[in-house]
Structure formats: structure tokens, C-alpha cells
Design a protein around this motif. Structure first.
Motif, PDB file in Angstrom:
ATOM      1  N   MET A   1      44.738  42.057 -27.198  1.00 42.25           N
ATOM      2  CA  MET A   1      45.414  41.508 -26.031  1.00 42.25           C
ATOM      3  C   MET A   1      46.416  42.536 -25.511  1.00 42.25           C
ATOM      4  N   SER A   2      46.580  42.550 -24.220  1.00 45.69           N
ATOM      5  CA  SER A   2      47.590  43.438 -23.641  1.00 45.69           C
ATOM      6  C   SER A   2      48.976  42.829 -23.850  1.00 45.69           C
ATOM      7  N   ALA A   3      49.992  43.622 -23.624  1.00 42.09           N
ATOM      8  CA  ALA A   3      51.368  43.119 -23.752  1.00 42.09           C
ATOM      9  C   ALA A   3      51.587  41.943 -22.814  1.00 42.09           C
ATOM     10  N   ASP A   4      51.099  42.040 -21.583  1.00 44.90           N
ATOM     11  CA  ASP A   4      51.275  40.954 -20.614  1.00 44.90           C
ATOM     12  C   ASP A   4      50.523  39.698 -21.024  1.00 44.90           C
ATOM     13  N   GLU A   5      49.286  39.864 -21.507  1.00 39.71           N
ATOM     14  CA  GLU A   5      48.499  38.708 -21.964  1.00 39.71           C
ATOM     15  C   GLU A   5      49.192  38.013 -23.133  1.00 39.71           C
ATOM     16  N   LEU A   6      49.651  38.800 -24.089  1.00 35.54           N
ATOM     17  CA  LEU A   6      50.297  38.232 -25.269  1.00 35.54           C
ATOM     18  C   LEU A   6      51.617  37.566 -24.893  1.00 35.54           C
ATOM     19  N   GLU A   7      52.381  38.207 -24.052  1.00 37.68           N
ATOM     20  CA  GLU A   7      53.665  37.634 -23.633  1.00 37.68           C
ATOM     21  C   GLU A   7      53.450  36.311 -22.896  1.00 37.68           C
ATOM     22  N   SER A   8      52.436  36.262 -22.048  1.00 38.71           N
ATOM     23  CA  SER A   8      52.109  35.031 -21.334  1.00 38.71           C
ATOM     24  C   SER A   8      51.695  33.933 -22.316  1.00 38.71           C
ATOM     25  N   TRP A   9      50.837  34.287 -23.279  1.00 37.05           N
ATOM     26  CA  TRP A   9      50.394  33.318 -24.289  1.00 37.05           C
ATOM     27  C   TRP A   9      51.585  32.788 -25.093  1.00 37.05           C
TER      28      TRP A   9
ATOM     29  N   LYS B   1      44.572  29.801 -32.199  1.00 36.20           N
ATOM     30  CA  LYS B   1      45.927  29.903 -31.646  1.00 36.20           C
ATOM     31  C   LYS B   1      46.788  30.831 -32.501  1.00 36.20           C
ATOM     32  N   SER B   2      46.649  30.721 -33.801  1.00 33.48           N
ATOM     33  CA  SER B   2      47.420  31.574 -34.701  1.00 33.48           C
ATOM     34  C   SER B   2      47.038  33.038 -34.523  1.00 33.48           C
ATOM     35  N   LEU B   3      45.730  33.315 -34.430  1.00 34.02           N
ATOM     36  CA  LEU B   3      45.283  34.695 -34.220  1.00 34.02           C
ATOM     37  C   LEU B   3      45.818  35.243 -32.895  1.00 34.02           C
ATOM     38  N   LYS B   4      45.845  34.418 -31.866  1.00 32.91           N
ATOM     39  CA  LYS B   4      46.382  34.869 -30.584  1.00 32.91           C
ATOM     40  C   LYS B   4      47.864  35.196 -30.711  1.00 32.91           C
ATOM     41  N   ASN B   5      48.603  34.404 -31.516  1.00 29.77           N
ATOM     42  CA  ASN B   5      50.021  34.724 -31.742  1.00 29.77           C
ATOM     43  C   ASN B   5      50.174  36.112 -32.361  1.00 29.77           C
ATOM     44  N   TRP B   6      49.190  36.527 -33.125  1.00 25.14           N
ATOM     45  CA  TRP B   6      49.211  37.842 -33.773  1.00 25.14           C
ATOM     46  C   TRP B   6      48.562  38.914 -32.904  1.00 25.14           C
ATOM     47  N   GLY B   7      48.281  38.569 -31.639  1.00 26.47           N
ATOM     48  CA  GLY B   7      47.781  39.563 -30.696  1.00 26.47           C
ATOM     49  C   GLY B   7      46.286  39.742 -30.663  1.00 26.47           C
ATOM     50  N   HIS B   8      45.544  38.821 -31.284  1.00 17.24           N
ATOM     51  CA  HIS B   8      44.071  38.933 -31.313  1.00 17.24           C
ATOM     52  C   HIS B   8      43.467  37.680 -30.715  1.00 17.24           C
ATOM     53  N   ASN B   9      42.746  37.823 -29.620  1.00 21.59           N
ATOM     54  CA  ASN B   9      42.053  36.700 -29.003  1.00 21.59           C
ATOM     55  C   ASN B   9      40.632  36.694 -29.515  1.00 21.59           C
ATOM     56  N   PRO B  10      40.273  35.749 -30.399  1.00 20.06           N
ATOM     57  CA  PRO B  10      38.930  35.752 -30.993  1.00 20.06           C
ATOM     58  C   PRO B  10      37.816  35.506 -29.985  1.00 20.06           C
ATOM     59  N   GLN B  11      38.127  34.944 -28.840  1.00 18.17           N
ATOM     60  CA  GLN B  11      37.099  34.716 -27.826  1.00 18.17           C
ATOM     61  C   GLN B  11      36.746  35.994 -27.069  1.00 18.17           C
ATOM     62  N   LYS B  12      37.548  37.031 -27.214  1.00 13.95           N
ATOM     63  CA  LYS B  12      37.273  38.291 -26.524  1.00 13.95           C
ATOM     64  C   LYS B  12      36.428  39.257 -27.349  1.00 13.95           C
ATOM     65  N   THR B  13      36.156  38.923 -28.597  1.00 15.93           N
ATOM     66  CA  THR B  13      35.406  39.860 -29.448  1.00 15.93           C
ATOM     67  C   THR B  13      33.959  39.446 -29.576  1.00 15.93           C
TER      68      THR B  13
ATOM     69  N   LYS C   1      36.476  31.627 -33.679  1.00 17.11           N
ATOM     70  CA  LYS C   1      35.617  32.147 -32.615  1.00 17.11           C
ATOM     71  C   LYS C   1      34.900  31.024 -31.873  1.00 17.11           C
ATOM     72  N   GLN C   2      34.627  29.944 -32.571  1.00 16.09           N
ATOM     73  CA  GLN C   2      33.863  28.845 -31.984  1.00 16.09           C
ATOM     74  C   GLN C   2      34.723  27.886 -31.170  1.00 16.09           C
ATOM     75  N   ASP C   3      35.961  27.672 -31.576  1.00 18.43           N
ATOM     76  CA  ASP C   3      36.821  26.676 -30.935  1.00 18.43           C
ATOM     77  C   ASP C   3      38.150  27.307 -30.528  1.00 18.43           C
ATOM     78  N   PRO C   4      38.307  27.621 -29.241  1.00 21.82           N
ATOM     79  CA  PRO C   4      39.538  28.271 -28.791  1.00 21.82           C
ATOM     80  C   PRO C   4      40.786  27.392 -28.917  1.00 21.82           C
ATOM     81  N   ASN C   5      40.589  26.103 -29.159  1.00 19.35           N
ATOM     82  CA  ASN C   5      41.732  25.201 -29.307  1.00 19.35           C
ATOM     83  C   ASN C   5      42.098  24.939 -30.763  1.00 19.35           C
TER      84      ASN C   5
END
Length: 100
Positions: free
Chosen positions: A1-9, A88-100, A79-83
Motif C-alpha cells: 500500500m502507498s503511504a496515502d492508501e495506508l493513511e486513508s485506511w 483488516k489486520s494485514l491492511k493495518n500493517w500496510g499489506h492489502n491482501p486483495q491486491k496480491t 485473501k478471500q474475505d476483505p471484511n
């Protein structure tokens, strides 16, 4: 995730409840705090110049890589359920599993 994407999340309510709470009773999760650190690292070195990272940056990013690697190996649900809490925890750590 970019800095802006992560900050927004991190500004979204959904990001606040995923993960282990810090011991300091602030209510913030460890992953949310990590995400704020990642945003700071990305913003101070947008060109990703290896010479511009300090030891604290490198130590934190190694922690981030280890966390993401471990959790992606254990949890296919992220990867299967973005909710899911895992996603959500992975996104907090800067990794969006839906983007891989």
C-alpha cells in the motif's frame, strides 16, 4: 500500500478494531500503531533510497515483513474475505491482501 492508501485506511473506523490491543490501555491496536510508523517511514523516504533509512526504520520494516509473511501463510481467509479481521489486520500493517 502507498503511504496515502495506508493513511486513508487507518482513518477508517474498520481499521481500529482489528488486532491485539496495546498494553498501554490507549485502545489502539499494535497493528494500527505499526501502520502509523509505516506511513512515517514511507513519507520521509518517498524514493525508497536505501541510504535514507535509519536502523529503527529497518528494524520496523523487518517486523512488518515477518508479520505479513506469517499471517498470509496461516490465513487464506484474508485473501478471500476483505471484511475479515485477518484482512483488516494485514491492511493495518500496510499489506492489502486483495491486491496480491
Amino acid at each position: 500500500m502507498s503511504a496515502d492508501e495506508l493513511e486513508s485506511w487507518l482513518g477508517e473506523e474498520a481499521s481500529a478494531g482489528a488486532g491485539w490491543k496495546k498494553a498501554d490501555e490507549s485502545g489502539e491496536t499494535i497493528g494500527h500503531e505499526s501502520g502509523r510508523k509505516i506511513v512515517g517511514i514511507l513519507k520521509k523516504n518517498p524514493d525508497k533510497d536505501p541510504d535514507k533509512y535509519d536502523e529503527e526504520d529497518i528494524a520496523h520494516m523487518r517486523k512488518v515483513v515477518a508479520y505479513c509473511k506469517r499471517h498470509l501463510a496461516q490465513e487464506g481467509k484474508a485473501k478471500q474475505d476483505p471484511n475479515s479481521k485477518s484482512a483488516k489486520s494485514l491492511k493495518n500493517w500496510g499489506h492489502n491482501p486483495q491486491k496480491t
